[in-house]
Design an enzyme around this catalytic site. Structure first.
Site, PDB file in Angstrom:
ATOM      1  N   MET A  19      30.822  28.791  14.381  1.00 53.86           N
ATOM      2  CA  MET A  19      32.083  28.916  15.142  1.00 53.86           C
ATOM      3  C   MET A  19      33.174  28.109  14.465  1.00 53.86           C
ATOM      4  SD  MET A  19      30.635  28.656  19.062  1.00 53.86           S
ATOM      5  CE  MET A  19      29.480  27.320  18.716  1.00 53.86           C
ATOM      6  N   GLN A  72      27.928  29.871   5.790  1.00 53.02           N
ATOM      7  CA  GLN A  72      28.437  31.225   5.993  1.00 53.02           C
ATOM      8  C   GLN A  72      29.751  31.429   5.241  1.00 53.02           C
ATOM      9  OE1 GLN A  72      30.449  32.945   9.594  1.00 53.02           O
ATOM     10  NE2 GLN A  72      28.465  33.933   9.897  1.00 53.02           N
ATOM     11  N   CYS A 102      33.522  38.630  12.279  1.00 54.11           N
ATOM     12  CA  CYS A 102      34.662  37.917  12.873  1.00 54.11           C
ATOM     13  C   CYS A 102      35.761  38.907  13.249  1.00 54.11           C
ATOM     14  CB  CYS A 102      35.205  36.873  11.900  1.00 54.11           C
ATOM     15  SG  CYS A 102      36.633  35.990  12.582  1.00 54.11           S
ATOM     16  N   ASN A 204      22.940  38.121  19.804  1.00 56.96           N
ATOM     17  CA  ASN A 204      24.019  37.173  20.089  1.00 56.96           C
ATOM     18  C   ASN A 204      24.988  37.808  21.076  1.00 56.96           C
ATOM     19  OD1 ASN A 204      27.006  36.212  18.404  1.00 56.96           O
ATOM     20  ND2 ASN A 204      25.825  34.847  19.686  1.00 56.96           N
ATOM     21  N   GLY A 205      25.475  36.977  22.008  1.00 59.40           N
ATOM     22  CA  GLY A 205      26.490  37.456  22.938  1.00 59.40           C
ATOM     23  C   GLY A 205      26.098  37.244  24.388  1.00 59.40           C
ATOM     24  N   ASP A 206      26.829  36.355  25.060  1.00 60.14           N
ATOM     25  CA  ASP A 206      26.730  36.154  26.514  1.00 60.14           C
ATOM     26  C   ASP A 206      25.509  35.374  26.993  1.00 60.14           C
ATOM     27  OD1 ASP A 206      29.048  37.614  26.665  1.00 60.14           O
ATOM     28  OD2 ASP A 206      28.147  39.406  27.550  1.00 60.14           O
ATOM     29  N   GLY A 228      26.322  30.661  20.973  1.00 60.25           N
ATOM     30  CA  GLY A 228      27.594  30.171  20.468  1.00 60.25           C
ATOM     31  C   GLY A 228      28.365  29.396  21.518  1.00 60.25           C
TER      32      GLY A 228
END
Length: 330
Positions: A19, A72, A102, A204-206, A228
């Site tokens: 991030m 990254q 991104c 990934n996500g939520d 994240g």
């Protein structure tokens, strides 16, 4: 056990997402202490690395206590990606990760990040350029596609695996969604269940609670979860997820003293790494998250984001412990 190249991770590893302006060494150190199994640097511009931009170079800093850790990179030019991969290779991370996910405008406008989802042939060329330029395992983080009408993650996964990518992290949104709406993990599950796919697939996500982590593990069958935003100001999420998966029970919520200790360490390590002034200023964005949910906290928060000297800030943190002794979170 999950393997990425020669990197051995535990069964169902928890990954800290890269991030921007968050996943720096001080923050990664906290997440490592609280159970993150694999972490990544903030994303680094390939063009910035080649130009020797100070901020980009500083993001290459990694420390042995973080390992395994990946660096990254992002970019839209094959030569620049190849050159930056050679630069990264020299600092010896455990892997190189490429950002094809991104969604922010300043990255997409340069033909990088999620913009590459519109041109899978270019994605393959960029990835090949990196793989040829390093001896390290190469992984990719991406999204489902550009928008709802261009969800192409199935093709992306197969083609990236075919050229040697060794793991794939998929955010369950399109670029058009940014971070709005719900992440749709059904597409991630379809990639994981594709018989052609043999590399680890991380979702990934939520994921913001132990219950959701276990639900998504069971429902979608991924090899691990990348967390994240839920870790910002709350590195305990990794320990909590692991404990819940193992026992079905919740760890006690971190106390005010636990939160102060984390904020104090974060501040101290930020000053050590960035220098006193920059460490103090850049830490200001984190205090709200560390002390979220504490009633009548405004006066302390104001002090934390305005005071300029370490001894004053550490004094305020001591005051918080005294003022909220025995405080129970809802």
């Amino acid at each position: 056990m999950v393997k990425i190249g020669n990197i051995e991770l535990p069964d169902f590893p928890l990954l800290l997402a890269p991030m921007e302006d968050v996943s720096d060494p001080p923050f990664r150190r906290l997440c490592k202490q609280h159970g993150a199994d694999l972490m990544f640097s903030e994303f680094i511009s390939s063009e910035g690395l080649i130009r020797d931009a100070i901020k980009s170079r500083q993001k290459l800093d990694i420390f042995d206590y973080e390992r395994p850790v990946g660096i990254q990179i992002f970019g839209g030019d094959e030569e620049a990606m190849a050159m930056s991969a050679r630069i990264v290779d020299a600092v010896n991370p455990d892997l190189i990760d490429i950002n094809f996910g991104c969604p922010v405008k300043k990255v997409v406008c340069k033909g990088a990040g999620a913009a590459v989802l519109k041109d899978v042939d270019l994605m393959v060329r960029l990835t090949k350029a990196v793989i040829k330029s390093t001896s390290l395992p190469v992984t990719v983080k991406t999204r489902l596609g550009w928008d709802h009408d261009m969800i192409n993650i199935d093709e992306v996964a197969e083609r990236l695996q075919d050229i040697g990518v060794q793991a794939l992290s998929i955010h369950g949104r399109t670029r058009a969604q940014l971070y709005k709406g719900e992440a749709d993990w059904s597409h991630i599950a379809r990639v994981k269940n594709n018989p052609r796919i043999t590399i680890p697939i991380f979702g990934n996500g939520d994921v913001d609670s132990p219950e959701k982590a276990l639900e998504y593990k069971d429902k979608y069958g991924v090899d691990g979860i990348m967390i994240g935003r839920a870790a910002i100001g709350y590195p305990w999420i990794f320990d909590e997820v692991k404990h819940y998966m193992k026992t079905g029970e919740h760890l006690p919520k971190p106390s005010v003293s636990d939160r102060v200790e984390a904020a104090r360490n974060h501040l101290k390590w930020s000053m050590e790494w960035k220098g006193e002034r920059l460490g103090i200023v850049e830490m200001r964005r984190h205090y709200t998250n560390y002390f979220k949910g504490i009633a009548n906290f405004k006066e302390f928060r104001t002090k934390l984001v305005t005071l300029d000297f370490p001894e004053e800030l550490f004094g305020v943190l001591d005051e918080i412990i005294d003022s909220y002794s025995g405080y129970q979170f809802a």
